[in-house]
Design a protein around this motif. Structure first.
Motif, PDB file in Angstrom:
ATOM      1  N   HIS A 117      57.315 100.587  55.707  1.00 54.80           N
ATOM      2  CA  HIS A 117      56.737  99.681  56.699  1.00 54.80           C
ATOM      3  C   HIS A 117      55.656  98.781  56.109  1.00 54.80           C
ATOM      4  O   HIS A 117      55.185  97.870  56.780  1.00 54.80           O
ATOM      5  CB  HIS A 117      56.163 100.465  57.864  1.00 54.80           C
ATOM      6  CG  HIS A 117      57.216 101.042  58.759  1.00 54.80           C
ATOM      7  ND1 HIS A 117      57.820 100.312  59.764  1.00 54.80           N
ATOM      8  CD2 HIS A 117      57.796 102.258  58.798  1.00 54.80           C
ATOM      9  CE1 HIS A 117      58.719 101.064  60.386  1.00 54.80           C
ATOM     10  NE2 HIS A 117      58.726 102.246  59.814  1.00 54.80           N
ATOM     11  N   TYR A 118      55.260  99.045  54.884  1.00 52.67           N
ATOM     12  CA  TYR A 118      54.145  98.322  54.279  1.00 52.67           C
ATOM     13  C   TYR A 118      54.681  97.354  53.230  1.00 52.67           C
ATOM     14  O   TYR A 118      55.293  97.767  52.248  1.00 52.67           O
ATOM     15  CB  TYR A 118      53.153  99.314  53.660  1.00 52.67           C
ATOM     16  CG  TYR A 118      52.460 100.142  54.720  1.00 52.67           C
ATOM     17  CD1 TYR A 118      53.063 101.274  55.254  1.00 52.67           C
ATOM     18  CD2 TYR A 118      51.208  99.767  55.209  1.00 52.67           C
ATOM     19  CE1 TYR A 118      52.442 102.015  56.256  1.00 52.67           C
ATOM     20  CE2 TYR A 118      50.575 100.507  56.190  1.00 52.67           C
ATOM     21  CZ  TYR A 118      51.203 101.632  56.711  1.00 52.67           C
ATOM     22  OH  TYR A 118      50.583 102.358  57.696  1.00 52.67           O
ATOM     23  N   ALA A 119      54.439  96.068  53.458  1.00 53.56           N
ATOM     24  CA  ALA A 119      55.041  95.038  52.610  1.00 53.56           C
ATOM     25  C   ALA A 119      54.188  94.683  51.400  1.00 53.56           C
ATOM     26  O   ALA A 119      54.726  94.257  50.374  1.00 53.56           O
ATOM     27  CB  ALA A 119      55.291  93.779  53.434  1.00 53.56           C
ATOM     28  N   TYR A 120      52.879  94.835  51.526  1.00 55.21           N
ATOM     29  CA  TYR A 120      51.984  94.430  50.443  1.00 55.21           C
ATOM     30  C   TYR A 120      51.191  95.628  49.947  1.00 55.21           C
ATOM     31  O   TYR A 120      50.702  96.435  50.745  1.00 55.21           O
ATOM     32  CB  TYR A 120      51.036  93.323  50.909  1.00 55.21           C
ATOM     33  CG  TYR A 120      51.758  92.059  51.274  1.00 55.21           C
ATOM     34  CD1 TYR A 120      52.028  91.746  52.598  1.00 55.21           C
ATOM     35  CD2 TYR A 120      52.184  91.178  50.283  1.00 55.21           C
ATOM     36  CE1 TYR A 120      52.702  90.591  52.938  1.00 55.21           C
ATOM     37  CE2 TYR A 120      52.862  90.019  50.616  1.00 55.21           C
ATOM     38  CZ  TYR A 120      53.119  89.736  51.946  1.00 55.21           C
ATOM     39  OH  TYR A 120      53.791  88.591  52.268  1.00 55.21           O
TER      40      TYR A 120
ATOM     41  N   VAL B   4      52.492  94.012  57.669  1.00 54.52           N
ATOM     42  CA  VAL B   4      52.340  92.684  58.250  1.00 54.52           C
ATOM     43  C   VAL B   4      53.222  92.462  59.462  1.00 54.52           C
ATOM     44  O   VAL B   4      53.139  91.412  60.106  1.00 54.52           O
ATOM     45  CB  VAL B   4      52.621  91.593  57.189  1.00 54.52           C
ATOM     46  CG1 VAL B   4      51.709  91.757  55.999  1.00 54.52           C
ATOM     47  CG2 VAL B   4      54.080  91.616  56.766  1.00 54.52           C
ATOM     48  N   ALA B   5      54.068  93.442  59.782  1.00 55.41           N
ATOM     49  CA  ALA B   5      55.092  93.204  60.787  1.00 55.41           C
ATOM     50  C   ALA B   5      54.840  93.890  62.128  1.00 55.41           C
ATOM     51  O   ALA B   5      55.338  93.424  63.155  1.00 55.41           O
ATOM     52  CB  ALA B   5      56.453  93.641  60.251  1.00 55.41           C
ATOM     53  N   SER B   6      54.097  94.975  62.125  1.00 54.22           N
ATOM     54  CA  SER B   6      54.020  95.778  63.341  1.00 54.22           C
ATOM     55  C   SER B   6      52.577  96.144  63.685  1.00 54.22           C
ATOM     56  O   SER B   6      51.792  96.425  62.788  1.00 54.22           O
ATOM     57  CB  SER B   6      54.829  97.066  63.158  1.00 54.22           C
ATOM     58  OG  SER B   6      54.629  97.951  64.235  1.00 54.22           O
ATOM     59  N   PRO B   7      52.244  96.180  64.985  1.00 57.68           N
ATOM     60  CA  PRO B   7      50.909  96.645  65.377  1.00 57.68           C
ATOM     61  C   PRO B   7      50.803  98.166  65.439  1.00 57.68           C
ATOM     62  O   PRO B   7      49.721  98.714  65.637  1.00 57.68           O
ATOM     63  CB  PRO B   7      50.736  96.044  66.766  1.00 57.68           C
ATOM     64  CG  PRO B   7      52.126  95.989  67.303  1.00 57.68           C
ATOM     65  CD  PRO B   7      53.013  95.688  66.130  1.00 57.68           C
TER      66      PRO B   7
END
Length: 125
Positions: free
Chosen positions: A111-114, A100-103
């Protein structure tokens, strides 16, 4: 909050195919880079594939390159993993995840929150 639900796993013979789906709810999927990871028994979770927000860029692990294809349908809020030429070494629980944070496309879990709950894929020899 993003809720992710995987489906499409199952038992398949070596050489067969499966298509996994990851349906998202709560937020618009088009805002996120999406990834697929897998975890085999007794092993660490590993990166499989990822796709950019628009779907224009994809990255694959070397072990699945040429056999798996990741795709997304932002209108349906769904990401897919088409798996062809399956081998027993592909047996694992497969998870989809949202960054959700980076393109940018990242291949590491942090790097993956969900994350979804996972779907079992078993390839018999």
């Amino acid at each position: 909050q993003v809720q992710l639900v995987e489906s499409g796993g199952g038992l398949v013979q070596a050489g067969g195919s499966l298509r996994l789906s990851c349906a998202a709810s709560g937020r618009t999927l088009s805002s996120y880079v999406m990834g697929w990871f897998r975890q085999a028994p007794g092993k660490e979770r590993e990166f499989v594939a990822a796709i950019s927000r628009s779907g224009g860029n994809t990255v694959y692990a070397d072990s699945v390159k040429g056999r798996f294809t990741i795709a997304r349908d932002n209108a349906k809020n769904t990401v897919y993993l088409q798996m062809n030429s399956l081998i027993p070494e592909d047996t694992a629980v497969y998870y989809c995840a949202a960054d959700v944070a980076s393109p940018l496309i990242w291949t590491t879990m942090d790097h993956y929150a969900y994350w979804g709950q996972g779907t079992q894929v078993t390839v018999s020899s």
